[in-house]
Write an enzyme that holds these catalytic residues in place. Sequence first.
Site, PDB file in Angstrom:
ATOM      1  N   THR A  67     -34.534 -37.273 -16.523  1.00  0.00           N
ATOM      2  CA  THR A  67     -34.690 -37.745 -14.612  1.00  0.00           C
ATOM      3  C   THR A  67     -35.677 -39.600 -15.033  1.00  0.00           C
ATOM      4  O   THR A  67     -35.592 -40.371 -13.826  1.00  0.00           O
ATOM      5  CB  THR A  67     -36.191 -37.327 -14.332  1.00  0.00           C
ATOM      6  OG1 THR A  67     -36.764 -37.393 -15.057  1.00  0.00           O
ATOM      7  CG2 THR A  67     -35.506 -35.680 -14.109  1.00  0.00           C
ATOM      8  N   HIS A  98     -41.230 -57.506  -6.801  1.00  0.00           N
ATOM      9  CA  HIS A  98     -41.754 -57.732  -6.497  1.00  0.00           C
ATOM     10  C   HIS A  98     -42.929 -56.992  -7.619  1.00  0.00           C
ATOM     11  O   HIS A  98     -44.043 -57.604  -7.338  1.00  0.00           O
ATOM     12  CB  HIS A  98     -41.539 -56.429  -5.045  1.00  0.00           C
ATOM     13  CG  HIS A  98     -41.226 -57.308  -3.779  1.00  0.00           C
ATOM     14  ND1 HIS A  98     -40.949 -57.048  -2.962  1.00  0.00           N
ATOM     15  CD2 HIS A  98     -39.979 -58.631  -3.710  1.00  0.00           C
ATOM     16  CE1 HIS A  98     -40.443 -57.182  -1.787  1.00  0.00           C
ATOM     17  NE2 HIS A  98     -40.520 -58.241  -2.146  1.00  0.00           N
TER      18      HIS A  98
HETATM   19  C1  RB5 Z   1     -35.989 -32.836 -21.533  1.00  0.00           C
HETATM   20  O1  RB5 Z   1     -35.827 -31.112 -20.394  1.00  0.00           O
HETATM   21  C2  RB5 Z   1     -36.084 -33.476 -20.022  1.00  0.00           C
HETATM   22  O2  RB5 Z   1     -37.416 -32.888 -19.386  1.00  0.00           O
HETATM   23  C3  RB5 Z   1     -36.631 -34.929 -20.172  1.00  0.00           C
HETATM   24  O3  RB5 Z   1     -36.118 -35.843 -20.621  1.00  0.00           O
HETATM   25  C4  RB5 Z   1     -37.210 -35.709 -18.988  1.00  0.00           C
HETATM   26  O4  RB5 Z   1     -36.209 -35.501 -17.959  1.00  0.00           O
HETATM   27  C5  RB5 Z   1     -39.033 -35.780 -18.382  1.00  0.00           C
HETATM   28  O5  RB5 Z   1     -39.382 -35.997 -17.879  1.00  0.00           O
END
Ligand code: RB5
Length: 142
Positions: A67, A98
């Site tokens: 993510t 910024h």
């Molecule tokens: C891995 O599964 C995932 O938790 C990691 O890549 C990340 O998204 C965590 O913030």
Amino acid sequence: MKFYIGTDHAGFSIKDEVIALLRARGCEVVDLGPTSDARVDYPDFGHKVALAVLEDAGSFGIVICGTGIGISLAANKHHGIRAALCHDAYTAQMARGHNNANILAFGQRIVGLGVIESMIDAFISTPFEGGRHAMRVDKIEC
Ligand code: RB5
């Protein structure tokens, strides 16, 4: 521009393409790993990139996990690091203009290669605006 890049296993498979995008734009890139898609812990690579950026004045970082959240949280634990979790060209542009971000963070499970390319273009071509933003960025450190 010089970039240090690090990912976890969930950001690994896009890493080589990101490195190629950066090199095609004349950037120097140091790959801090990992070297395979074996399961790793995102904080290890967030810290690694943050420390490398801090030790090499004027350099930048790119961190990628599933993510972008965990690896940016880890990088931001270091004083002097401003890791911006971006999702598109606009957030990448604002992160530099910024927020004077020195690390671009994103999630391989969130954005595709076309968006990544537009984020990289925005990040490398946007200077920090300074002025009123400099005072605010200074206030981030506590
Ligand atoms: C891995 O599964 C995932 O938790 C990691 O890549 C990340 O998204 C965590 O913030």
